[in-house]
Enzyme design. Structure first.
Site, mmCIF file in Angstrom:
data_model
loop_
_atom_site.group_PDB
_atom_site.id
_atom_site.type_symbol
_atom_site.label_atom_id
_atom_site.label_comp_id
_atom_site.label_asym_id
_atom_site.label_seq_id
_atom_site.Cartn_x
_atom_site.Cartn_y
_atom_site.Cartn_z
ATOM 1 N N CYS A 125 26.080 40.617 36.320
ATOM 2 C CA CYS A 125 26.660 41.681 35.483
ATOM 3 C C CYS A 125 26.181 41.565 34.038
ATOM 4 O O CYS A 125 25.887 40.476 33.548
ATOM 5 C CB CYS A 125 28.189 41.600 35.500
ATOM 6 S SG CYS A 125 28.926 42.020 37.076
ATOM 7 N N HIS A 148 28.016 35.165 39.164
ATOM 8 C CA HIS A 148 28.700 35.562 37.933
ATOM 9 C C HIS A 148 27.936 35.076 36.701
ATOM 10 O O HIS A 148 27.116 34.147 36.768
ATOM 11 C CB HIS A 148 30.104 34.954 37.892
ATOM 12 C CG HIS A 148 31.144 35.778 38.581
ATOM 13 N ND1 HIS A 148 31.391 37.095 38.264
ATOM 14 C CD2 HIS A 148 32.036 35.460 39.574
ATOM 15 C CE1 HIS A 148 32.371 37.556 39.017
ATOM 16 N NE2 HIS A 148 32.782 36.584 39.826
#
Length: 290
Positions: free
Chosen positions: A205, A143
């Site tokens: 991301c 993440h």
């Protein structure tokens, strides 16, 4: 204090998370050091054998809806066999990912489920295990932009020519960044195995908070740089840095407390004139002059 605490919380949480990551890495390193050379070699050979028989097929994007469990659900027995390779303890750590220029040092776990990519770096099931070798391509993800941990938040700052490291079972492999790209989810062409090459791709991301695309950092295996074997044992808070957030919280709270509760100084009373003294009217006369 609540307001100051809210301001310093991200820094404090990331500092605590860094301690946790370092502890996980230290525990892994000590566990590996307890193995005999034959045991380490057997573990690496099992991983290389797994890579030789790796089934083909498109990789599953772990950040899509239910994407983190799709691969596991496809064949539970195969996924269990995958998790048994490189396992050294119940902690689930199978290695370390170190990117010195970006100050990234994280434990590496099987799979790219939510638990793995919020605790450290996850290995994307379906890609080669990160033990190196020709015709392998390992894909590692985590993440970015989390409030409580930075993880891969700095990954978009990667540059061509950077070198990062993957450590598994006491062996370190070094990869030089030779490609950077932003792609849409499920666009995995650049994650395919390249015949004869030893590659690792890191991805996360992007943009932070939007997460509509994936940022990929491609690396190709290179020889160890000078002094590569001089790294210290991971952990013990060595990379967490000094907790400046604690000084800001204590100092800021103390300053506000002083302003609110410090005793006020009483105004000085005017001095009384001696009895019978004539008032000094010089100032008054000066003010009356045109």
């Amino acid at each position: 204090m609540l307001g100051i605490g809210a301001l310093v919380y991200p820094a404090a949480a990331d500092w605590v998370a860094s301690l946790s990551h370092n502890a996980e890495r230290s525990g892994y390193v000590r566990q590996v050091e307890s193995f005999s050379p034959a045991e380490r070699s057997a573990g690496l050979e099992a991983a290389r054998a797994y890579n030789e028989h790796l089934p083909g097929g498109a990789l599953v994007d772990p950040y899509s809806a239910a994407g983190d469990t799709a691969a596991e659900a496809a064949d539970a027995a195969a996924y269990q066999a995958y998790e048994d390779v490189l396992r050294v303890s119940d902690s689930g750590v199978i290695g370390e990912v170190v990117y010195p220029r970006l100050n990234i040092g994280l434990p590496l776990y099987h799979g790219a489920g939510e638990e793995a990519i919020t605790r450290g770096v996850g290995h994307l099931y379906g890609s080669s295990l990160p033990v190196g070798g020709p015709s392998t391509h390992s894909v590692l993800t985590s993440h970015s932009g989390l409030v409580h941990a930075s993880l891969f938040t700095k990954l978009p700052q990667a540059k061509i020519g950077d070198v990062f490291e993957v450590r598994v079972l006491g062996e370190s492999k070094y990869y030089e960044v030779d490609g950077l790209e932003t792609v849409e989810p499920f666009v995995t062409d650049s994650l395919d195995v390249v015949a004869g090459e030893d590659r690792v791709t890191l991805f996360t991301c992007t943009p932070i908070g939007v997460n509509s695309h994936r940022y990929l950092v491609h690396g190709v295996r290179v020889p160890p740089p000078p002094g590569a074997d001089d790294h210290e044992l991971a952990g013990d808070g060595r990379t967490a840095g000094f907790p400046w957030w604690a000084l800001i919280f204590v100092g800021g709270s103390g300053a506000v407390a002083y302003l609110l509760f410090a005793p006020r100084r009483a105004k000085a009373a005017p001095r009384a004139r001696p009895a019978g003294a004539t008032p000094d009217l010089s100032d008054t006369n000066e003010k009356r002059k045109p």
